[in-house]
Scaffold this active site. Structure first.
Site, PDB file in Angstrom:
ATOM      1  N   GLY A   1       0.831  -1.187   0.000  1.00  0.00           N
ATOM      2  CA  GLY A   1       0.000   0.000   0.000  1.00  0.00           C
ATOM      3  C   GLY A   1       0.870   1.242   0.000  1.00  0.00           C
ATOM      4  O   GLY A   1       2.029   1.200   0.400  1.00  0.00           O
TER       5      GLY A   1
ATOM      6  N   GLY B   1       1.573   5.267   1.358  1.00  0.00           N
ATOM      7  CA  GLY B   1       1.484   5.857   2.686  1.00  0.00           C
ATOM      8  C   GLY B   1       2.682   5.514   3.560  1.00  0.00           C
ATOM      9  O   GLY B   1       2.750   5.946   4.703  1.00  0.00           O
ATOM     10  N   HIS B   2       3.620   4.711   3.002  1.00  0.00           N
ATOM     11  CA  HIS B   2       4.802   4.327   3.766  1.00  0.00           C
ATOM     12  C   HIS B   2       6.061   5.003   3.236  1.00  0.00           C
ATOM     13  O   HIS B   2       7.175   4.582   3.527  1.00  0.00           O
ATOM     14  CB  HIS B   2       5.014   2.818   3.719  1.00  0.00           C
ATOM     15  CG  HIS B   2       3.826   2.028   4.123  1.00  0.00           C
ATOM     16  ND1 HIS B   2       3.211   2.195   5.340  1.00  0.00           N
ATOM     17  CD2 HIS B   2       3.104   1.077   3.467  1.00  0.00           C
ATOM     18  CE1 HIS B   2       2.184   1.369   5.424  1.00  0.00           C
ATOM     19  NE2 HIS B   2       2.086   0.689   4.303  1.00  0.00           N
TER      20      HIS B   2
ATOM     21  N   LYS C   1       5.690  -7.910   2.389  1.00  0.00           N
ATOM     22  CA  LYS C   1       5.501  -7.739   3.834  1.00  0.00           C
ATOM     23  C   LYS C   1       4.328  -8.627   4.255  1.00  0.00           C
ATOM     24  O   LYS C   1       3.332  -8.751   3.527  1.00  0.00           O
ATOM     25  CB  LYS C   1       5.213  -6.264   4.162  1.00  0.00           C
ATOM     26  CG  LYS C   1       6.409  -5.361   3.810  1.00  0.00           C
ATOM     27  CD  LYS C   1       6.366  -3.986   4.455  1.00  0.00           C
ATOM     28  CE  LYS C   1       5.165  -3.155   4.081  1.00  0.00           C
ATOM     29  NZ  LYS C   1       4.873  -3.101   2.651  1.00  0.00           N
TER      30      LYS C   1
ATOM     31  N   ASP D   1      -1.344  -8.343   1.030  1.00  0.00           N
ATOM     32  CA  ASP D   1      -0.117  -8.316   0.242  1.00  0.00           C
ATOM     33  C   ASP D   1       0.257  -9.716  -0.218  1.00  0.00           C
ATOM     34  O   ASP D   1       0.575  -9.938  -1.390  1.00  0.00           O
ATOM     35  CB  ASP D   1       1.037  -7.726   1.063  1.00  0.00           C
ATOM     36  CG  ASP D   1       0.845  -6.241   1.315  1.00  0.00           C
ATOM     37  OD1 ASP D   1      -0.093  -5.889   2.044  1.00  0.00           O
ATOM     38  OD2 ASP D   1       1.613  -5.428   0.778  1.00  0.00           O
TER      39      ASP D   1
ATOM     40  N   HIS E   1      -0.066   0.734   9.369  1.00  0.00           N
ATOM     41  CA  HIS E   1      -1.231   1.073   8.549  1.00  0.00           C
ATOM     42  C   HIS E   1      -2.290   1.759   9.379  1.00  0.00           C
ATOM     43  O   HIS E   1      -3.466   1.727   9.049  1.00  0.00           O
ATOM     44  CB  HIS E   1      -1.854  -0.189   7.951  1.00  0.00           C
ATOM     45  CG  HIS E   1      -0.930  -0.943   7.078  1.00  0.00           C
ATOM     46  ND1 HIS E   1      -0.103  -1.919   7.569  1.00  0.00           N
ATOM     47  CD2 HIS E   1      -0.664  -0.854   5.750  1.00  0.00           C
ATOM     48  CE1 HIS E   1       0.623  -2.410   6.570  1.00  0.00           C
ATOM     49  NE2 HIS E   1       0.304  -1.781   5.474  1.00  0.00           N
TER      50      HIS E   1
END
Ligand SMILES: Nc1ncnc2c1ncn2[C@@H]1O[C@H](COP(=O)(O)OP(=O)(O)O)[C@@H](O)[C@H]1O
Ligand SMILES: Nc1ncnc2c1ncn2[C@@H]1O[C@H](COP(=O)(O)OP(=O)(O)O)[C@@H](O)[C@H]1O
Ligand SMILES: [Mg+2]
Ligand SMILES: [Mg+2]
Ligand SMILES: [Mg+2]
Ligand SMILES: [Mg+2]
Lengths: 330, 206, 330, 206
Positions: A54, A56-57, A105, A110, A219
Site C-alpha cells: 500500500g 502511505g509508507h 511484507k 499483500d 497502517h
C-alpha cells in the site's frame, strides 16, 4: 487532519507523477500502472527484485528503487496492497530471464495479491520466487494466525537482497540471503498519534493526550497495548526488551534502524537512538552501522520503531555495497 | 425465481453497489476500529468500477457477468478484500460457465466460491472474516432446494452479527487478539450487503 | 503535543549524544559543547565551514557535516541561536590555517551570536568570513528591518560552498561562491499545523481546521498570511509565483527542493513536486536536479517549502560534487 | 541609595531571577504570539545560571558582578536576547571597572549599555524591542540626579506597555508587520522585570 493534496482519491497517481519527475534520471513509471522501475530495467542477466505494498509508507517502496536495491516497486492505494495485475506488470518489466524475487511484507492482502501475480507470471514462463518479511515482534508468530507483520526491517531485506542481485547472485542465492535477513531482523514500534487515510478523512484511531500505542502497525491499525506515554529511554528499553525476548542478539554485530513513522521530529529519533546504543553496548553487542530517519512511515503518524539486524560477514558486505536508491544512498 | 439470469446478476451488482456506496463510511469506520480503515474505500472503488464495466457490456451468460465482476474486483480493490471477492466471483464464473444457472448449479458455484476463498485466505469458519458469512449462506443453500430470499437475508445477517462476538485469528484484526472482540468484521458486513442485495433480487423474482 | 523525549530541558544534549553514536565513523562532538565536527577536522589546508543555529531543524545542521559539506555545526537550544562561545569552539576546531567561513541564517539572534564569535576568533588570529542566507521571499527585504529570513535554501549554500572548500578553494573563493548561491536562491513555505517547543509544552500558534499559514518561518513564528487551506496545486502555484516575483528564473537551469517541515508525509511533498515541475516546465525553465524530503524542518510542524536555485555551470558542478554528509549524500 | 554596591547588584540579580522564573511562561507566551516562543525559556535558563555563578563567587567591585552576569548571559541565553543582555551588562561592567558606582557613574554605565545594545542589534528606539525600555530608563536617569526607584519603575512600565501599540521593525516580530501591533514585545517585558527589580533594590536602600 489537513492534507496538502489535490484529490484524496488521486493521491497515489499524483504522488507517482511527482516522484518520477523528481528522479527522471534514475526511475520511470510503467505507463498506465502504479509501478516504478529502474530506468534501465530489465538489467540484463540480473535477478529482478520487486517489492511494494500500500502507499502511505514513503519513502517505501519507490524510494528504494535503484542500482543495488529494488528493480521495481508497486504502489497500491493508501494502506491497500496493490492488485495482482499491477504486480504482474512489474514482474514482466524487470525480468531479464534470470528470474524475479518478490519481497512481500506479511499482510494477508499483500501475500494474496503478490502470490496471484506470481502464479500469473509463472503461467507466462517467468521464474518467480518470493520471501515474506515478518519482523514485527509486537505480534505473536503463531501458526493459527497469519503470523507477524512486516515493518521497517523490510528495508534491510531490500538493501541486502538488492546488493546480492547486483553482484550477480542467482535467483536462489538472492532468495537465500533475503531469507537470512528475515531470520535475523526484528522490529517493534510505538505511536503517539494516529494517521489519517486521505480518502477516509478521519484519524484511524484516537489516543488520549497522555497515551501511546505500543506495538503499532504501519497502517494505522491499532497496536497491541495502550499505555501512558513514556520517556524516550523507557520506550527504547521496552522495544529492545521485546526484541531480545524474541531473538538472542547477545555478542552479535548488529545494524540498527531507528525509523520515524512520519510526524516525529528527527531530534526525537536521535534521542531514542542514544538510549538504544547505550542498551546495546551494555549488553555487549557491537553496533556495526546505524540508520536514523524515515524509512517505513505511516503517513503523518507520530512515533517510531526500532529495528535490529544480526550481521555476519556476508550481510555486512552486502549492507555496505553501493546503492543509488533515492532513499538509501550508500 | 427458477433460473438465475443475466438480468438478475446485473440487478444484484447494481443493488450491491448502491449499498456499498451508501455504507462506504460505515465500512471504513468498522475497519478503522480493528483494521486499517480502507475497507469501505476499497469496496466502493471496486464496485463503482464493476458498474462501469457491466454498463458497457452485453452478456449472454451469467458466467460472463461473474467473470467481469471477478476481474474488476481483482484489479481495482486490492488489499485482502480484492483477491477474496475476486476469487469468489471467479469460482462462480467457472462453475456457471456456458450454462443456465438453476438452483443446484448456483449452490455448486457457491461451494466452489467458498472453497476458493478459504484456500486463498488460508482461513476457516469462525476466524472472524467474510468466510463466516459466505459459509453460512452456503450451508443454508445446501440444506434447501430452492432460492429463498428471506432465508438468505436472515442467514447472512445472523452470521455477520455473530462476528461481533468472536475473536479474530485471520486478517488484520487478528493482531488485536482479545481486543477484536466486540467489533463487527468489516469484510463480513460488506458480504452481508452483497447477500442482502442478492436476497432482494431473489424475492423480486424475474 | 506528545514528545518522545526524556527531559524537555535536555533534548539538545540527548540528541547530540544519539547523533554521534549513530555516525561514529564520520562525526564527533567537541567535548562539553554542542558542536559536531567532521571526525577528521581540521582538514589540513582546507577552508573550514561552520554553520548552525537553533535546534529543531533536523537534519539541519549536524546532518550536513561531512566531507564535501560542513566541517562543523553548532546546535543551540530549540529555536535559539547558539551562543558565541560555542561558535568560537567550532571555529577553532575546524581552522587549519586556511580560514573559516560562517554560514548564518538571517535571524537577529544568529547574526549577533555568530558575529561575536567571529570577533573573538579574529582576536585569536583566525581568519573568519561570513555569509548570511536570506532566501525566504515571504518576508520583504527592507533596509529598515532585519531583512529576509534564511530557510531551506541554506542547504544549497552548505552543499555548494562545501564542495568549493573541498576542492581547495581559498576562503575568498568559498565565500564568493556561497554569496553567488545566496543571490540565486529563493524559498517560501506554508504550514498546516504548528509545532511545540519541548520546554514550552504548548503549540507555537493555533490554526483552525480549515486554515493554513502562508509564508511560515521555520521557528514556529507565525507566517505572513492566514487563509483557507488550498490544494497542493494551488499551494505550489502560490509559492512559485511569489518566488518568481522576487527573482526572474525565466529560461534558467534550476535546482528544486521540496522541503517537508516535519510532519508532512513524503507523499504530499511528492504531490507538490509534481505541480512545481509542471509549472517550471510551463515557464520554460529547465530542472537540473530535484530534492524532495526533509532538509530544514521545524520540529513536528506540518507543511512544506519550495526552494529554487538558479544554476550556472560552476554551481551545477559543485552541486553534483560528492558529499558524505549523512543528510545529503551525493 | 548613594552608592550602588556589590550587595545591591546581588539583590538586583536575585530579584530579577525570581521574577523571570515566575514569569517564564508569560514571556514564552508573549514570544509565541509574535516570535518563536523561546524568550521565557531562554531568560529563565540564563538567570538561573547567573544565580549559580554569583552564589559561588565573592566580589570586590560591582563591575566584577556585572562581568560575570554578562558572560553568563552571553553563554547561556542564546538567541537575540543573549547577546543583547550580555552586551548591556558587559558595558556596565566596563564603565564601572574598579570604581565605586555613584549615580553619575551608574548613568554613564547605562549610556554605554544602551549604545552597545543599539549597535549590536542595529536598532533604534521605537522598533518594538527591549531598546525601548532601556532607552526610556536611561533618559530618566539622565534627566534626574539621584536614584529614584519609583520613577524607574513607572518609566520602565510605561515604555514596556507602549510596545503593545507599536509595529515591530526589528527582531522576529518584524516579519508580522501590522500583525505585530496589539502584542507586548517579550524582550521589553523581560527588561521591565529587570528594572522593576532594580527599582525595588533602590527603594529598599542599603
Ligand atoms: N485470511 C483471510 N481470509 C478471509 N478473509 C479475510 C482474511 N483476511 C482478511 N479477510 C477479510 O478482509 C477484510 C478486510 O478487507 P480490507 O480492509 O479490504 O483489506 P486489508 O485488511 O488488506 O486492509 C476483513 O474484514 C476480513 O473479512
Ligand atoms: N535587533 C534587535 N535589537 C534589539 N532588540 C532586539 C532585536 N531583535 C530582537 N530583540 C529583542 O529580543 C527579544 C527576543 O528575544 P528572544 O526570544 O530570546 O530571541 P529570538 O528572537 O532569537 O528567539 C525581542 O522581544 C526584542 O525585544
Ligand atoms: Mg488495507
Ligand atoms: Mg483494511
Ligand atoms: Mg529564538
Ligand atoms: Mg524568541
Amino acid at each position: 487532519m489537513k492534507k496538502i493534496v489535490n484529490d484524496p482519491e488521486r493521491v497515489v497517481q499524483d504522488m507517482i507523477q511527482g516522484l518520477v519527475t523528481a528522479h527522471p534520471g534514475s526511475v520511470k513509471q510503467l505507463p498506465d500502472t502504479t509501478v516504478i522501475t529502474r530506468k534501465d530495467a530489465p538489467v540484463s542477466g540480473k535477478v529482478g527484485l520487486v517489492s511494494g505494498g500500500g502507499s502511505g509508507h514513503e519513502p517505501a517502496h519507490a524510494g528504494y528503487v535503484g542500482k543495488g536495491m529494488l528493480d521495481a516497486a508497486v504502489a497500491g492505494e493508501v494502506f491497500t496492497s496493490p492488485t495482482p495485475d499491477q504486480v504482474l506488470e512489474a514482474i514482466k518489466a524487470v525480468d531479464s530471464g534470470a528470474g524475479v524475487l518478490l519481497i512481500i511484507k506479511n499482510y494477508t492482502g499483500d501475500v494474496m495479491n503478490f502470490e496471484m501475480a506470481a502464479e500469473m507470471a509463472e503461467a507466462e514462463g517467468i521464474q518467480v520466487e518470493k520471501v515474506v518479511v515478518n519482523d514485527d515482534v509486537a505480534v505473536e508468530d503463531s501458526s493459527f494466525t497469519s503470523g507477524r507483520r512486516g515493518i521497517a526491517g523490510t528495508v534491510f531485506v531490500h538493501k541486502i537482497a538488492g546488493a546480492m542481485a547486483e553482484k550477480g547472485g542467482s535467483l536462489q542465492e538472492v532468495k537465500a540471503v533475503a531469507e537470512k535477513v528475515i531470520r535475523n531482523v526484528r522490529s517493534m514500534g510505538v505511536a503517539t498519534s494516529p494517521c489519517t487515510v486521505p480518502a477516509a478523512g478521519k484519524p484511524s484511531f484516537e489516543l488520549a493526550d497522555d497515551e501511546m500505542e505500543v506495538g503499532i502497525g504501519i497502517h494505522g491499525e491499532p497496536g497491541i497495548e495502550r499505555k501512558k506515554v513514556a520517556t524516550a529511554d523507557e520506550i527504547a528499553g521496552e522495544l529492545t526488551d521485546k526484541i531480545f525476548t524474541d531473538l538472542d542478539f547477545a555478542n552479535s554485530d548488529v545494524a540498527v534502524m531507528i525509523n520515524g513513522l512520519g510526524a516525529t521530529p528527527e531530534m526525537e529519533l536521535y534521542i531514542v537512538n542514544g538510549k538504544v546504543q547505550a542498551i546495546l553496548a551494555d549488553q555487549g553487542m557491537n553496533v556495526y552501522k546505524t540508520f536514523v530517519g524515515e524509512f517505513m512511515t505511516s503517513l503523518e503518524m507520530a512515533g517510531c520503531s526500532v529495528t535490529l539486524l544480526k550481521l555476519d560477514n556476508q550481510l555486512k558486505e552486502l549492507l555496505d555495497a553501493p546503492s543509488t536508491a533515492p532513499a538509501f544512498y550508500s | 425465481m427458477e433460473i438465475f439470469q443475466v438480468e438478475h446478476a446485473r440487478k444484484w451488482m447494481k443493488a450491491t453497489n448502491e449499498r456499498i456506496q451508501e455504507k462506504k463510511q460505515e465500512l471504513t469506520e468498522l475497519d478503522q476500529a480493528i483494521g486499517d480503515g480502507d475497507h469501505g474505500i476499497n469496496m466502493a472503488r471496486g464496485f463503482r468500477e464493476v458498474m462501469t464495466k457491466l454498463d458497457g457490456e452485453t452478456y449472454q451468460h451469467v458466467a460472463d457477468v461473474m467473470k467481469d465482476v471477478a476481474m474488476t474486483l481483482m484489479s481495482k480493490v486490492g488489499g485482502a478484500a480484492g483477491p477474496l471477492y475476486g476469487t469468489a466471483f471467479l469460482k462462480l464464473s467457472m462453475a456457471f460457465k456456458g450454462q443456465d444457472v438453476d438452483y443446484p448449479l448456483f449452490t455448486k458455484g457457491m461451494e466452489d466460491a467458498v472453497a476458493g476463498v478459504k484456500q486463498r485466505g488460508k482461513s476457516e469458519v469462525g476466524e472472524k472474516t467474510l468466510v463466516d458469512v459466505w459459509s453460512a449462506v452456503l450451508e443454508k443453500l445446501q440444506e434447501n432446494d430452492h432460492f429463498d430470499g428471506s432465508l438468505m437475508l436472515d442467514t447472512a445477517k445472523a452470521a455477520m452479527e455473530n462476528t461481533k462476538e468472536t475473536m479474530a485469528t485471520k486478517g488484520r484484526a487478528a493482531y488485536l487478539k482479545e481486543r477484536s472482540i466486540g467489533h463487527l468484521d468489516p469484510g463480513s458486513v460488506s458480504s452481508f450487503y452483497l447477500f442482502e442485495s442478492l436476497a432482494g433480487v431473489i424475492r423480486e423474482g424475474v
